[in-house]
Scaffold this active site. Structure first.
Site, PDB file in Angstrom:
ATOM      1  N   ARG A   1      24.079 -10.115 -11.022  1.00 38.61           N
ATOM      2  CA  ARG A   1      23.022 -11.125 -11.037  1.00 38.61           C
ATOM      3  C   ARG A   1      21.934 -10.611 -11.971  1.00 38.61           C
ATOM      4  O   ARG A   1      21.194  -9.704 -11.614  1.00 38.61           O
ATOM      5  CB  ARG A   1      22.433 -11.347  -9.634  1.00 38.61           C
ATOM      6  CG  ARG A   1      23.372 -11.938  -8.594  1.00 38.61           C
ATOM      7  CD  ARG A   1      23.765 -13.390  -8.879  1.00 38.61           C
ATOM      8  NE  ARG A   1      22.669 -14.304  -9.031  1.00 38.61           N
ATOM      9  CZ  ARG A   1      22.032 -14.904  -8.004  1.00 38.61           C
ATOM     10  NH1 ARG A   1      22.398 -14.648  -6.767  1.00 38.61           N
ATOM     11  NH2 ARG A   1      21.056 -15.761  -8.235  1.00 38.61           N
TER      12      ARG A   1
ATOM     13  N   ASN B   1      11.284 -16.686 -10.042  1.00 38.27           N
ATOM     14  CA  ASN B   1      11.718 -17.013  -8.685  1.00 38.27           C
ATOM     15  C   ASN B   1      12.631 -18.235  -8.764  1.00 38.27           C
ATOM     16  O   ASN B   1      12.849 -18.807  -9.827  1.00 38.27           O
ATOM     17  CB  ASN B   1      10.504 -17.273  -7.789  1.00 38.27           C
ATOM     18  CG  ASN B   1      10.880 -17.291  -6.311  1.00 38.27           C
ATOM     19  OD1 ASN B   1      11.574 -16.395  -5.830  1.00 38.27           O
ATOM     20  ND2 ASN B   1      10.441 -18.304  -5.594  1.00 38.27           N
TER      21      ASN B   1
ATOM     22  N   ARG C   1     -11.425  12.786  -7.402  1.00 40.08           N
ATOM     23  CA  ARG C   1     -10.816  11.525  -7.810  1.00 40.08           C
ATOM     24  C   ARG C   1     -11.151  11.130  -9.238  1.00 40.08           C
ATOM     25  O   ARG C   1     -10.651  10.129  -9.739  1.00 40.08           O
ATOM     26  CB  ARG C   1     -11.188  10.411  -6.823  1.00 40.08           C
ATOM     27  CG  ARG C   1     -10.424  10.538  -5.518  1.00 40.08           C
ATOM     28  CD  ARG C   1     -10.650   9.363  -4.616  1.00 40.08           C
ATOM     29  NE  ARG C   1      -9.691   9.371  -3.506  1.00 40.08           N
ATOM     30  CZ  ARG C   1      -9.691   8.499  -2.507  1.00 40.08           C
ATOM     31  NH1 ARG C   1     -10.590   7.538  -2.464  1.00 40.08           N
ATOM     32  NH2 ARG C   1      -8.786   8.566  -1.549  1.00 40.08           N
TER      33      ARG C   1
ATOM     34  N   GLU D   1     -27.975  15.099   0.308  1.00 34.09           N
ATOM     35  CA  GLU D   1     -28.895  14.643   1.344  1.00 34.09           C
ATOM     36  C   GLU D   1     -29.259  15.791   2.283  1.00 34.09           C
ATOM     37  O   GLU D   1     -30.395  15.930   2.711  1.00 34.09           O
ATOM     38  CB  GLU D   1     -28.258  13.492   2.143  1.00 34.09           C
ATOM     39  CG  GLU D   1     -29.215  12.860   3.134  1.00 34.09           C
ATOM     40  CD  GLU D   1     -28.599  11.657   3.837  1.00 34.09           C
ATOM     41  OE1 GLU D   1     -29.285  11.080   4.692  1.00 34.09           O
ATOM     42  OE2 GLU D   1     -27.451  11.304   3.523  1.00 34.09           O
TER      43      GLU D   1
END
Length: 504
Positions: A87, A242, A391, A428
């Protein structure tokens, strides 16, 4: 949930979808020819299902071509190629065959282990995608009960258990959020009428069946709150192949202003294709259209156009949802980052809504596009990238690779060997330091600083001082996210700042 495909002591056992809903018939496939015929004739169908079947087929071939303990890899590769082309439109089949083949040098048992891992993970994958898609629909449409239109079959028959778009409907129905499902019959082979309706009856979910040509009118008439479909192949831009008829539903949904959501596993995303122009559309036999129930319905000389699939352009797709991400095709970068960002309340302390960028970093396409935006913002103005722990590292690496420049890492104290250059900055409560290896930043270099979040600006301000102390120049500061209410940009007024997304 009962699986539609299993491994049965050296054979592939599957529910024969050609016989439903009249007969619940199983097939036991013991040869590669039998498997290929089952896939080609739609006894096994649905992109995820044929993917798993293809992997099991490679395992079957490896067993069949092992004689006296010797595995004929050439013969297995030949069978695998035949399976993969059974397919051509659904990318899952090729993906699964290639994944199983990766274990071939380790022997037949290793190939089977890999195929069984795919089989065992299939339901978990689709449940995760369904939960994510259900949450998205709640955001898009409000709390149910919803009126949902779906097309073709995307349930446990099209996967091995649970389903994609139909799995999303199951997820919503379990919490009483489905008023009705409108099911298109799905011509010419009636997968909606024969299979989706059968699964909805099985689960007791309210539904109505309509001919395909009535689906757009149901949308236009205000009978539908959202359209949810599966996919056989998704490009990196978000174009979706689809079942034929999907494109028309997307056009109707956009016209009506309702969400058109695609739910599919990551294995359906073809990273090798930018857009839908490269998708091969399978065209099936003419007698599927000219005949019904064994009787000819069209004149003998009538030619037929019978594509099995169509391609829906990304600008008609509200979102593509997989087990690991939400892709907003055609949306701007900020919208895509927002869709992937997870907000965690009361973390790390009560009253704080933490913006978790983990899902952003898990989306390779989004990382690539974010890095590209950072590169474009400062293109031609930097010759080095300084990435901040932790990160900032992955994004900085992609930006540096894209620009062809050196990458320097700024780390917390005690992480780098040898002598270091260091700056202290306030938090902080207390203070911290950023360090680079001495000489890593070249005097006179033009440096782009990359991090994940701009909050109060303390870390980026320290990074800028570190650059300047080395004798280099700050070309700019780039982040994924800026929390504008915290005023960090004001602290960095001496520098140009780029943020891909701003949160107030």
């Amino acid at each position: 949930m009962e699986r539609s495909i299993t491994w049965d002591d050296g054979a592939i056992r599957t529910l024969d979808q050609r016989a439903l809903p009249d007969e619940h018939r199983t097939l036991r496939l013991t040869t590669i020819d039998e498997l290929i015929e089952a896939i080609a004739t739609l006894a096994i169908r649905g992109a995820p299902a044929i993917g798993v079947a293809g992997a099991l087929g490679v395992a079957l071939a490896a067993r069949l071509h092992t004689v006296d303990g010797r595995l004929d890899e050439t013969a297995v590769l030949a069978d695998a190629k035949r399976i993969a082309t059974a397919r051509p439109t659904a990318v899952n089949l090729t993906w699964a065959v290639e994944r199983a083949l990766f274990r071939l040098p380790q022997g037949a048992d290793a190939v089977l282990d890999e195929a069984l891992a795919m089989l065992d993970g299939d339901e978990r994958t689709h449940r995760a995608a369904s939960r994510r898609a259900a949450d998205l629909l709640r955001q898009q449409c409000g709390k149910g009960p919803l009126r949902i239109l779906t097309h073709c079959n995307t349930g446990r028959l099209a996967t091995t258990a649970w389903g994609t778009a139909l799995g999303t409907i199951r997820e919503l129905a379990a919490s009483g959020e489905v008023q009705e499902v409108i099911v298109g019959e799905t011509r010419p082979l009636l997968q909606g009428a024969r299979l989706t309706a059968w699964e909805l009856v099985e689960d007791g979910i309210p539904h109505r069946l309509c001919v395909d040509s009535a689906s757009a009118w149901a949308i236009a008439s205000g009978l539908v709150d959202c359209v949810v479909v599966g996919a056989d192949r998704i490009t990196t831009r978000g174009d979706v192949a689809n079942k034929i008829g999907t494109y028309a539903l997307a056009v109707a949904a956009q016209r009506a202003g309702i969400p058109f959501v695609v739910v599919a596993p990551e294995s359906t995303v073809d990273e090798r294709l930018l857009d839908g122009s490269g998708i091969m559309i399978e065209e099936r036999a003419s007698d599927e259209v000219t005949h019904h129930g064994g009787r000819r319905m069209a004149p003998e000389a009538t030619p037929v156009f019978n594509p099995a699939f169509d391609v829906t352009p990304s600008d008609l797709v509200t979102a593509v949802v997989t087990e690991s991400r939400i892709l907003v095709p055609g949306g701007d970068l900020a919208d895509r980052i927002a869709a992937c960002t997870r907000v965690v309340p009361d973390f790390p302390t009560a009253g704080v809504s933490f913006q978790d960028l983990g899902p952003v970093y898990a989306d390779a396409t989004l990382v690539r596009d974010t890095a590209a935006a950072m590169h474009r913002a400062f293109q031609g103005r930097f010759d080095s990238v300084l990435a901040l722990e932790a990160r900032g590292f992955p994004l900085g690496a992609v930006v540096a690779q894209r620009a062809g420049t050196p990458l320097v890492l700024a780390r917390k104290p005690g992480k780098l060997p040898g002598t270091v250059d260091s700056v202290q900055y306030g938090l902080e409560y207390g203070s911290d330091r950023l360090e680079t290896q001495s000489g890593a930043l070249t005097p006179g270099a033009h440096v782009l600083v990359v991090d994940d979040v701009l909050a109060t600006g303390g870390t980026l301000e320290a990074a800028a001082r570190l650059v300047e102390r080395s004798g280099a120049r700050v070309s700019g500061l780039a982040t994924v996210l800026e929390l504008t209410a915290l005023g960090g940009r004001e602290k960095l007024a001496a520098h140009e700042v780029f943020a891909a997304r701003h949160v107030t």
